[in-house]
Design a protein around this motif. Sequence first.
Motif, PDB file in Angstrom:
ATOM      1  N   GLU A 107       4.370  -0.897   4.998  1.00 17.41           N
ATOM      2  CA  GLU A 107       3.044  -1.247   4.205  1.00 17.41           C
ATOM      3  C   GLU A 107       3.746  -1.109   2.869  1.00 17.41           C
ATOM      4  O   GLU A 107       3.409  -2.250   1.923  1.00 17.41           O
ATOM      5  N   GLN A 144       6.272  -3.395   1.845  1.00 17.62           N
ATOM      6  CA  GLN A 144       5.843  -4.755   1.641  1.00 17.62           C
ATOM      7  C   GLN A 144       5.195  -5.001   0.244  1.00 17.62           C
ATOM      8  O   GLN A 144       5.444  -6.007  -0.765  1.00 17.62           O
ATOM      9  N   GLN A 145       4.396  -4.050  -0.233  1.00 14.93           N
ATOM     10  CA  GLN A 145       3.708  -4.162  -1.562  1.00 14.93           C
ATOM     11  C   GLN A 145       4.783  -4.055  -2.688  1.00 14.93           C
ATOM     12  O   GLN A 145       4.602  -4.882  -3.679  1.00 14.93           O
TER      13      GLN A 145
END
Length: 238
Positions: free
Chosen positions: A103, A106-107
Amino acid sequence: MSGNGSSNAYIDDSATFESLQLDSRLLQAIKYHGFEKPTLIQSSAIPLALEQKRDVIAKAATGSGKTLAYLIPVVQTILQYKQANDESTGPKTLGIILVPTRELAQQVQSVLSQLVLYCSKDVHSLNLSSQLADNVLSSLLLDGPEVLIATPSKLLNVLETKSNSLSMEDLKFLVVDEVDLVLTFGYQEDLNQIAGYLPLKKNLQTFLMSATLNEDVQDLKTRFCRSPAILKLNEEEI
Ligand code: ADP
Ligand code: MG
């Protein structure tokens, strides 16, 4: 990045992005996304990285702007490298950003893509942890992305693939974001093995970023850093 950028409570009012001598395309993107002034961690870390060429270990609260504090030096350094080296040198990895989770990978990639809004021809990134099929990943690696974003296990996995097309010889920046979590999640051994593939202690600068730092970071510091500047910022100091 987001349009309400100027509402960050950690802004350093005595500093400006203009004084950081950034590539104009970078400065333009920063302004476009509504960031008027750097946060304290940004105004501290960016000159250490770009002017003094120091390694940086930074402990600063969640929300204090650590992502741009390392992405701005990474992108600025790549743009300078591109200006100094012609294309005939072939695809090379110039920056690696390691994170504890998919995650976060991705950020970070999405903040990076906003930062390179005006120089996307020169700075390509690939998120190795985005669960691409092996053949897709290999073909994307052949394009020579300048920045790789990954969890340590995924990067190691790619480095160990004999057929990989990666060249680390000109690597300029290694970032470990949320380094406390990276260690808590048990990636220490992966990092040790990754170290064997990197031109550490040559022209490679290392950033270790975290909201908290514990004893285990000592080992990484010895292995990855050259007399790093240690920044410890907390809310009381702002
Ligand atoms: P950290 O990694 O330290 O937890 P982030 O890099 O995720 O912090 O940034 C936290 C928030 O602050 C994000 O919403 C980001 O867009 C915003 N931000 C970062 N730098 C600035 C700045 N210079 N001015 C205003 N807002 C900023
Ligand atoms: Mg962060």
